[in-house]
Write a protein that holds these residues in place. Structure first.
Motif, PDB file in Angstrom:
ATOM      1  N   UNK A  62      -4.574  10.199  -7.948  1.00 56.96           N
ATOM      2  CA  UNK A  62      -4.146   9.385  -9.084  1.00 56.96           C
ATOM      3  C   UNK A  62      -5.193   9.374 -10.186  1.00 56.96           C
ATOM      4  N   UNK A 117       3.905   4.931 -10.904  1.00 57.56           N
ATOM      5  CA  UNK A 117       3.848   5.673  -9.638  1.00 57.56           C
ATOM      6  C   UNK A 117       5.012   5.280  -8.756  1.00 57.56           C
ATOM      7  N   UNK A 146       0.661  -2.798   5.748  1.00 59.67           N
ATOM      8  CA  UNK A 146       0.473  -3.253   4.365  1.00 59.67           C
ATOM      9  C   UNK A 146       1.830  -3.395   3.685  1.00 59.67           C
ATOM     10  N   UNK A 158       3.522  -6.574   2.068  1.00 56.37           N
ATOM     11  CA  UNK A 158       3.830  -6.580   0.623  1.00 56.37           C
ATOM     12  C   UNK A 158       5.306  -6.894   0.354  1.00 56.37           C
ATOM     13  N   UNK A 203      -5.059  -1.719  -0.763  1.00 53.24           N
ATOM     14  CA  UNK A 203      -4.792  -2.046   0.634  1.00 53.24           C
ATOM     15  C   UNK A 203      -6.072  -2.457   1.358  1.00 53.24           C
ATOM     16  N   UNK A 263      -4.724  14.680   1.881  1.00 54.22           N
ATOM     17  CA  UNK A 263      -3.519  13.897   1.595  1.00 54.22           C
ATOM     18  C   UNK A 263      -3.211  13.888   0.096  1.00 54.22           C
ATOM     19  N   UNK A 272      -8.603  11.963   0.300  1.00 52.36           N
ATOM     20  CA  UNK A 272      -8.576  11.493   1.683  1.00 52.36           C
ATOM     21  C   UNK A 272      -7.978  12.594   2.552  1.00 52.36           C
ATOM     22  N   UNK A 302      -7.098  -5.854   0.307  1.00 52.79           N
ATOM     23  CA  UNK A 302      -6.185  -6.818   0.921  1.00 52.79           C
ATOM     24  C   UNK A 302      -6.576  -7.067   2.386  1.00 52.79           C
ATOM     25  N   UNK A 318      -8.649   4.692  -8.611  1.00 57.74           N
ATOM     26  CA  UNK A 318      -7.468   5.522  -8.346  1.00 57.74           C
ATOM     27  C   UNK A 318      -7.744   6.828  -7.599  1.00 57.74           C
ATOM     28  N   UNK A 335      -1.176   7.349   2.227  1.00 58.11           N
ATOM     29  CA  UNK A 335      -2.513   6.965   1.752  1.00 58.11           C
ATOM     30  C   UNK A 335      -2.487   5.791   0.779  1.00 58.11           C
ATOM     31  N   UNK A 336      -1.334   5.453   0.250  1.00 56.90           N
ATOM     32  CA  UNK A 336      -1.284   4.319  -0.671  1.00 56.90           C
ATOM     33  C   UNK A 336      -0.858   3.017  -0.001  1.00 56.90           C
ATOM     34  N   UNK A 337      -0.324   3.133   1.191  1.00 54.48           N
ATOM     35  CA  UNK A 337       0.067   1.920   1.882  1.00 54.48           C
ATOM     36  C   UNK A 337       0.420   2.203   3.337  1.00 54.48           C
ATOM     37  N   UNK A 338      -0.245   1.498   4.230  1.00 52.74           N
ATOM     38  CA  UNK A 338       0.064   1.659   5.648  1.00 52.74           C
ATOM     39  C   UNK A 338       1.358   0.898   5.944  1.00 52.74           C
ATOM     40  N   UNK A 340      -3.862   2.992 -17.782  1.00 49.70           N
ATOM     41  CA  UNK A 340      -4.821   2.424 -16.828  1.00 49.70           C
ATOM     42  C   UNK A 340      -6.186   2.191 -17.452  1.00 49.70           C
ATOM     43  N   UNK A 367      -4.636  -5.795  -5.404  1.00 47.85           N
ATOM     44  CA  UNK A 367      -4.657  -5.022  -6.650  1.00 47.85           C
ATOM     45  C   UNK A 367      -5.318  -5.869  -7.731  1.00 47.85           C
ATOM     46  N   UNK A 385       5.573  -2.473  -6.333  1.00 47.37           N
ATOM     47  CA  UNK A 385       4.133  -2.440  -6.128  1.00 47.37           C
ATOM     48  C   UNK A 385       3.735  -0.975  -6.128  1.00 47.37           C
ATOM     49  N   UNK A 386       2.905  -0.604  -7.085  1.00 46.61           N
ATOM     50  CA  UNK A 386       2.455   0.785  -7.120  1.00 46.61           C
ATOM     51  C   UNK A 386       1.008   0.792  -7.573  1.00 46.61           C
ATOM     52  N   UNK A 387       0.329   1.917  -7.313  1.00 44.90           N
ATOM     53  CA  UNK A 387      -1.082   2.003  -7.662  1.00 44.90           C
ATOM     54  C   UNK A 387      -1.244   1.997  -9.169  1.00 44.90           C
ATOM     55  N   UNK A 388      -0.580   2.955  -9.839  1.00 36.70           N
ATOM     56  CA  UNK A 388      -0.629   2.980 -11.297  1.00 36.70           C
ATOM     57  C   UNK A 388       0.751   2.607 -11.810  1.00 36.70           C
TER      58      UNK A 388
END
Ligand SMILES: Cc1cc2nc3c(=O)[nH]c(=O)nc-3n(C[C@H](O)[C@H](O)[C@H](O)COP(=O)(O)OP(=O)(O)OC[C@H]3O[C@@H](n4cnc5c(N)ncnc54)[C@H](O)[C@@H]3O)c2cc1C
Lengths: 812, 288
Positions: free
Chosen positions: A736, B192, B267, B271, A799, A728, A720, A802, A716, B261-264, A742, A678, B186-189
């Protein structure tokens, strides 16, 4: 060139006294009072007597045959007025007009799926009921039976032999295949010290206007008129689509728009909904309203074009870029509703801001089982520009040069303006090196470069990303003849009407159908200067009504064209009105019409200093018309249609595809957290140049909005799909959109290089070319220099970053 | 979209509310509505009746001292938690968690009780409360009962509260002196839902030895869970960077995260370690 620093200081220190010219003045937007106090007039605010509500059943499958749709239970639900299914639509309407060349134009597109569904979210049936929730209840009672068939989600996969064919009538998934070839790319490859090769991917996202699509249709049996209230962005452009599909005469279709909560292109291809709701209105005999939900909007309205690139860049060791050889695969989703326009629109900016002459593009546009694409802020150019700006940075890295150095070396020079690009674009002025130097100064580039080295020693990863792009505006529709020479479109045009009534009131109507950009404000400013009045004295009609506003069938809010096209039309109409008013004034004042000027609400005789007020001229023109000069037609009103000087593509597809070419330089400083992938933006600076500015406050708002949108896309926003072809990110929990938290503080500065061709030297602004998408990609790769990570995607998902770091770490 | 038809009750007392829940088929409690109404609008939930407990005379919004614990009323909003002096002082882990929930509008209306009863495994407060070993007071027809944290969260969106019970209070046991707590996600925004959320409570003994430690994880299993292996590793050891990092390496052993979709899954597993280390360090820095 005039430079003025903007930012909050100028916004708060609005000049109170009247400026000599309203053009260039940061006038507060006329629209904002009503919008900020909740008095805006949106489609959902309209309530017609007897109005009923529609809801739409959508395909749960990405690709399936429709075995049957049984609406009988839904029809029996109390409160249900009527239903409609695809089979009925196929009988009632013609398929939508296609602008591809054969065989892609054989595609049959209807407002409800017929026989097959082609993406998850495609409309299959509709219900009209007394209330919105009854209509939604009824959807649950519809028995729709499907047989899933194979789907395909990737453009390259969709080309393989044996891949599922989305529209059998087309025969394959190919929409368009074309080759642009300029200069001598092979010679450039031979001359090169090095050929840099990369594969890049530009992701899917869209624009998320705050108001979703909306249609209210009413078929008036008494007059035979179809009245459509919608928030379509090109209401008169889409008339052929609506009229041909409904087999309904165009001269009885009335298109109305009011306030619109943003469009950004996504509302251009809402014509299937206009047709669907119109059919429902005709069938039910009631006005029918449909307001799209956010999930419907995200999953089925319109996505931006997804594109894959294979790039080869011949370069000299000193950083000179000799050319660009590209293969592009454009994924346009399941239908071609504005496509294949996007397959040529990128060529508005073929070389970006760079001087290389050797260029080759093999472009393939392909359908997949995903939401159809449509125009979307920066439409088709931002993909191309992202590819170029990413490539320039990759070149710099591979040659061990600073990315700014490579840019400066390859930029088109100001003295080369107007510059003719390999594909015939004519850049209408600008100073790209200056723009870059200014943004470097604004962000304090060289200090960050030093700091970056210091911080790296402490384990902090700072990245700096630069991007300079073109923001082309006012398209020449002639470019769609590249994909199909038979297309009956070319040039561009806009209409405006100005009247001075019998009491001296000035009223203006435009064809531009605003979506929140402030057309009432800019038009007031332009007209105020023409008549020597204040913008408060000029009333501009809100929204658009085809029964009231002048229009051309190219009217609308798209392609950053409204300021330029609107001003062209306004100046033409003002000239006509002023000529007549001057004759009347001269007649009264016994003066020469040539010596009449318009100042402070009066017509003034320059020679004698005598004057008469505008209201008196209006009075004579309309109701005191015996005083008119002999033989003069009464009235004081003029309509003017304006068109820029455009041509058609030559045999090598060369033409000037837009009238204006604004440009922006962006610089981003980010800090990467290598433990998570991130990152955050530490500083962001923008220098824009959109020629002469009518209203610097509106320009700055547009620059901010486009930057926020680009930052959203880069960090963001991503559409997908899962393996089953389900989107999704179908709600705002997963799709997002950046919020105020942001979007970093934006440090902005403007240059004003007048357009060499557009009226008053103005250029279109607002799309922004997706600049942050490349600035941020470049910054991310720069931050990850210690790991040697390469960024090949336009979307910077933590991700994925990373994982790239982990992969490199393992090798280290 | 609009919700399906439903009946709406605004009872004047908790007792009446419990009765309404009992007699109405498929009735649901409505608190702040920030999860329930959203689900109803998407038609993912379609309760026949809503029993609004925000209008009863029984005040359920409070933060007060109890016997050996702090008592938080179920209708206390996220915003109140975030701004409460006593929470900030004694349980910063809760203000950390509350301050990162959604946006201000959501924090103004969403309640701690609603967040717990909704039992989204990615929610922040349940994870924080798990590290605090909180207890849950519920009222039903037969009166009051107290559910320990370990029994409260049963599965994704499922708690051990019965259909005609109402959560009234959450009791948070006081931590010994020289304890510190923290929650990070841990979040995208900002705001979230967590990709990974980690709560940590540490109690420092003499010579900086770890007297007690609790690490909780959100968004990585069907309920909030404890990272017991990490806790075991750290307990009794000196609280230094090395030991904390070693413990954090074990923090994902109990986790069974989903992929989205934000984290497998992988991951998230990775994390957990990063955020467990950061949460422990932050908690330690607050131990006084
Ligand atoms: C856009 C958005 C973002 C969000 N982001 C986050 C986030 O980042 N982190 C996070 O943790 N949460 C987040 N939330 C959820 C938020 O925290 C909710 O407020 C909370 O989950 C529910 O609290 P509520 O009071 O609104 O409960 P309601 O929505 O009213 O109820 C939720 C459920 O709990 C039941 N219930 C409520 N109170 C009681 C009670 N006292 N007794 C028994 N049953 C009860 C209801 O019947 C319902 O099933 C978000 C919500 C939204 C809409």
């Amino acid at each position: 060139m005039r430079l003025h620093k903007k930012g909050l200081s100028t916004l708060t220190k609005l000049v109170r006294e009247e400026p000599a010219l309203w053009m260039g003045h940061p006038l507060k937007r006329k629209e904002d009072r009503r919008l900020l106090t909740g008095l805006g007039k949106f489609v959902d605010d309209i309530k017609l007597p007897g109005m009923a509500y529609a809801a739409i059943l959508r395909s749960p499958y990405a690709h399936a045959r429709i075995l049957g749709i049984d609406v009988s239970k839904a029809e029996r639900l109390e409160g249900v007025v009527c239903t409609l299914v695809g089979e009925e639509v196929a009988k009632l309407t013609d398929p939508f007009l296609q602008i591809s060349s054969p065989p892609a134009n054989k595609l049959k597109d209807y407002c409800l799926a017929v026989g097959k569904v082609h993406f998850a979210g495609e409309p299959v049936a509709a219900v009209v009921a007394e209330t919105r929730s009854t209509a939604e209840d009824a959807l649950e009672l519809i028995d729709a039976e499907y047989e899933a068939v194979d789907h395909v989600l990737d453009a390259k996969e969709a080309l393989k032999p044996g891949a599922p064919v989305i529209h059998e009538e087309v025969g394959s998934n190919v929409v368009f295949r074309g080759k642009w070839d300029y200069g001598d790319i092979n010679a450039a490859m031979k001359q090169a010290d090095k050929v840099v090769k990369k594969t890049l991917h530009f992701h899917r996202f869209s624009s998320t206007p705050i108001e979703n699509n909306a249609v209210l249709a009413q078929y008036d049996k008494a007059t035979g008129f179809l009245n459509v209230y919608s928030n379509n962005q090109m209401p008169m452009f889409c008339i052929p689509w609506v009229s041909f599909a409904l087999k309904f005469p165009s001269n009885r279709i009335r298109m109305v728009t009011g306030d619109v909560g943003g469009g950004f292109g996504t509302k251009i291809i809402s014509y299937p909904y206009i047709v669907l709701i119109s059919l429902l209105a005709m069938r039910s005999g009631r006005p029918v309203k449909w307001i799209e939900t956010r999930t419907e909007h995200l999953s089925a309205a319109n996505h931006g074009n997804e594109r894959m690139f294979e790039v080869e860049i011949p370069v000299k060791n000193d950083g000179t870029i000799l050319g660009l050889k590209v293969k592009a695969w454009d994924d346009c989703g399941a239908y071609t509703r504005y496509e294949p326009a996007g397959a040529t629109i990128w060529a508005q900016v073929t070389p970006g801001c760079y001087r290389f002459k050797n260029f080759q593009m093999e472009f393939l546009q392909v359908m997949t089982s995903k939401c159809p694409v449509g125009p979307n802020r920066g439409y088709s150019r931002m993909q191309h520009l992202w590819m170029i700006e990413r490539s320039v940075d990759i070149v710099a890295r591979e040659l061990g040069l600073d990315p700014t150095e490579v840019r400066l070396k390859n930029f088109i020079r100001p003295e080369e303006m107007p510059y003719v690009t390999p594909s015939g674009g004519v850049y209408d002025g600008g100073n790209y090196p200056e723009s870059l130097s200014r943004v470097l100064k604004l962000i304090d580039y060289w200090r960050w470069r030093k700091e970056q080295v210091e911080e790296r020693k402490k384990g902090r990863l700072i990245g700096i990303g630069i991007s300079t792009i073109l923001d082309s505006g006012t398209n020449n529709f002639g470019q769609v003849k590249i994909t199909n020479p038979e297309n009956p479109f070319s040039g561009n045009s806009e209409g405006a009407r100005i009247s001075i009534d019998g009491l001296g009131g000035i009223q203006v109507a435009l064809g531009t159908s605003p979506q929140g950009q402030g057309h009432e404000t800019f038009a007031s400013q332009v007209v105020a200067d023409e008549f020597g009045v204040s913008p408060d004295q000029v009333t501009v009609l809100m929204g658009f009504d085809s029964a009231v506003n002048p229009y051309s069938h190219q009217s609308g809010a798209y392609a950053s064209r409204c300021a330029v096209m609107g001003t062209g039309a306004l100046l033409g109409a003002a000239k006509k009105v002023k000529e007549k008013a001057a004759k009347i004034a001269a007649h009264v004042l016994k003066a020469d019409p040539e010596s009449i000027e318009f100042k402070e609400g009066h017509a003034v005789d320059r020679d004698s200093g005598r004057k008469i007020p505008l209201w008196q001229i209006g009075n004579i023109a309309w109701v005191n018309n015996v005083l008119l000069p002999e033989g003069m037609e009464p009235g004081l009103v003029a309509i003017h249609f304006w068109r820029p000087d455009f041509g058609l593509p030559d045999e090598k597809w060369r033409l000037n595809q837009t009238l204006t070419y604004s440009y922006q330089s962006h610089a981003a400083v980010i800090e990467m957290d290598p433990e998570t992938g991130k990152f955050k933006i530490l500083k962001y600076a923008i220098v824009d140049d959109c020629g002469k500015q009518i209203n610097p406050m509106i320009v700055e708002g547009q620059v901010h909005g486009a930057a926020a949108h680009g930052i959203g896309a880069a960090m963001y926003e991503n559409f997908e799909y899962d393996e089953d072809g389900q989107l999704k990110s179908s709600t705002l929990v997963d799709y997002l959109v950046p919020t105020a938290l942001e979007v970093p503080d934006l440090v902005t500065e403007s240059m004003e290089t007048p357009s060499l061709f557009a009226p008053k030297g103005i250029k279109g602004v607002g799309e922004g070319g997706g600049t942050p998408i490349s600035a941020i990609a470049n910054a991310v790769e720069d931050a990850l220099t210690p790991y040697g990570v390469e960024i090949s995607d336009s979307h910077q998902n933590p991700q994925r970053i990373y994982e790239l770091i982990v992969k490199k770490r393992k090798k280290m | 979209m609009t919700p399906k038809k439903f009946a709406y009750f605004a009872p004047a007392s908790l007792k009446e509310a419990i009765q309404l829940l009992r007699v109405n088929e498929d009735a649901k409690v409505l608190a702040g509505g920030q999860s329930l109404i959203a689900l109803m609008k998407l038609r993912l939930a379609a309760p026949a009746a809503l029993v609004d407990i925000t209008k009863t005379g029984d005040l359920l919004s409070y933060i007060r001292e109890g016997k050996g614990h702090l008592e938080v009323g179920a209708l206390t909003t996220h915003d109140t938690l975030e701004r409460s002096k006593i929470i900030n002082k004694k349980f910063p882990i809760l203000s950390d968690a509350a301050s990162k929930i959604g946006d201000q509008q959501i924090r103004n209306r969403g309640t701690i009780g609603g967040s717990c009863c909704h039992a989204d495994p990615a929610a922040d407060l349940p994870t924080a409360l798990t590290a605090l070993e909180s207890e849950f007071v519920v009222r039903g027809v037969k009166g009051k009962r107290v559910i320990p944290q370990s029994k409260f969260f049963v599965d994704t969106f499922t708690t051990s509260i019965a259909k005609d019970e109402i959560l009234t209070e959450i009791q948070i046991p006081h931590t010994p002196p020289k304890s510190g707590s923290a929650y990070i996600k841990h979040s995208r925004r900002e705001g979230d839902f967590a990709i990974v959320g980690v709560g940590a409570v540490v109690t420092v003994g003499p010579k900086k030895v770890c007297r007690d430690v609790r690490v909780s994880l959100g968004a990585v299993a069907s309920t909030p869970i404890r990272a017991k292996s990490a806790e075991r590793h750290l307990k009794g050891k000196t609280l230094d960077e090395g030991n904390i990092a070693e413990a954090a390496e074990r923090a994902n052993e109990e986790a069974d995260p989903p992929s989205d979709m934000h984290g497998s899954r992988q991951y998230r597993l990775d994390m957990i370690k990063v955020f467990a280390r950061r949460a422990l360090n932050l908690a330690l820095s607050r131990a006084r």
